[in-house]
Design an enzyme around this catalytic site. Sequence first.
Site, mmCIF file in Angstrom:
data_model
loop_
_atom_site.group_PDB
_atom_site.id
_atom_site.type_symbol
_atom_site.label_atom_id
_atom_site.label_comp_id
_atom_site.label_asym_id
_atom_site.label_seq_id
_atom_site.Cartn_x
_atom_site.Cartn_y
_atom_site.Cartn_z
ATOM 1 N N LYS A 220 -9.668 4.362 59.294
ATOM 2 C CA LYS A 220 -8.936 3.341 60.043
ATOM 3 C C LYS A 220 -8.579 2.209 59.094
ATOM 4 C CE LYS A 220 -9.269 0.211 63.967
ATOM 5 N NZ LYS A 220 -10.000 -0.119 65.193
ATOM 6 N N LYS A 274 -5.808 6.501 61.455
ATOM 7 C CA LYS A 274 -5.124 5.455 62.201
ATOM 8 C C LYS A 274 -4.680 4.342 61.268
ATOM 9 C CE LYS A 274 -6.138 2.131 65.746
ATOM 10 N NZ LYS A 274 -7.171 1.379 66.358
ATOM 11 N N SER A 300 -0.061 0.950 68.658
ATOM 12 C CA SER A 300 0.789 0.071 69.457
ATOM 13 C C SER A 300 2.039 -0.395 68.716
ATOM 14 C CB SER A 300 -0.029 -1.136 69.914
ATOM 15 O OG SER A 300 -0.604 -1.798 68.805
ATOM 16 N N TYR A 339 0.893 6.254 73.252
ATOM 17 C CA TYR A 339 1.302 5.576 74.484
ATOM 18 C C TYR A 339 2.472 6.308 75.144
ATOM 19 C CZ TYR A 339 -1.775 2.145 72.473
ATOM 20 O OH TYR A 339 -2.883 1.543 71.928
#
Length: 352
Positions: A220, A274, A300, A339
């Site tokens: 990450k 990520k 996002s 999403y």
Amino acid sequence: MSKTRRTEIPTASHGQSSIAGSGQYPQVRMRRNRKADWSRRLNAEHQLSVDDLIWPIFLIDSKTPRTPIDHMPGVDRLNIDAAVKAALEAAKLGIPAIAPFPYVDKALRDPTGSEAIKATNLMCRAVAAIKNAVPELGVITDAALDPYTSHGHDGVLDEKGRILNDDSIEILIKQSLALAAAGTDCISPSDMMDGRVGAIRTALDAAGYQDVQIMSYAAKYASGFYGPFRDAIGTNATLIGDKRTYQMNPANSDEALREVALDIAEGADMVMVKPGMPYLDIVRRVKDTFAVPTYAYQVSGEYAMLMAAIKNGWLDPDRVIMEALLSFKRAGADGILTYFALDAAKRLKASQ
Ligand code: PBG
């Protein structure tokens, strides 16, 4: 797993007249396989399926079912009733799992994130409600303190503002046990503290939760692409400093392999890279090196970029959403947190 193959490129032109430097042309015409839809489908190397999708959703304690998130058009914070409805819809479409994230009331945030470990917190109540209504749907929940801390960091700080690794892990263990008791299927440590996967695994097993999986945010990165998420969970205004002392440097790739190796050794069942699209090279290296279930998080900021261009009419949603998701499969991901999951599942269904 498709390892990169070394392709021999013949250079002989077989005495044919040929365009300079074009190898076997015209015997070999790459375009022939692309001439019609049936042939393009037949020759497709990768495919996106609804089974590849994990849907992150946002929760809020509210009477209003849905409150919009300014920086993520089309994504709302859901109260528990609306989250249960969303979970039912996801399961109906065949989406394997959801990943809920809480917007925690600012009055409940404190320096140690004490709300995170309470059995009655928003996440635990939502997980229980979702598992009760839709038991067949996988529920994947973060272990990290950022939604709960007044300073917005994933762990606790000393008086100088440094993240205390081992003290943070003690709290993450309690948070994981609370989520397990609420019925979560999978803990997803997203905090990047050293040693947290092993510590959480040990604690889960000792408490009888051997079946609770761990999907670690293994590689990450300290990324600017998390901006809209921090709007969604209300930490963008409160975050003091940045997360560079625990999240990875975007300049590094070998280091990602060390991180993943450690998480696997500590008992991670699945690993995640990520953000997603700017880090597809990392997804490919992780998959080729370890051959373990590997996930990518289209975060996002990636969602916001696409939606902003779509809303302006600059990109065609009917083209770019599925193309972006397919890129993760091509890079070797087994699945994608996105999403767009609901939208993609509907598109996949419509194309059947
Ligand atoms: C919390 C967490 C973050 C995301 C998932 N879990 C934000 C962060 O680390 O600051 C980001 C997800 C996204 O941007 O969509 N540790």
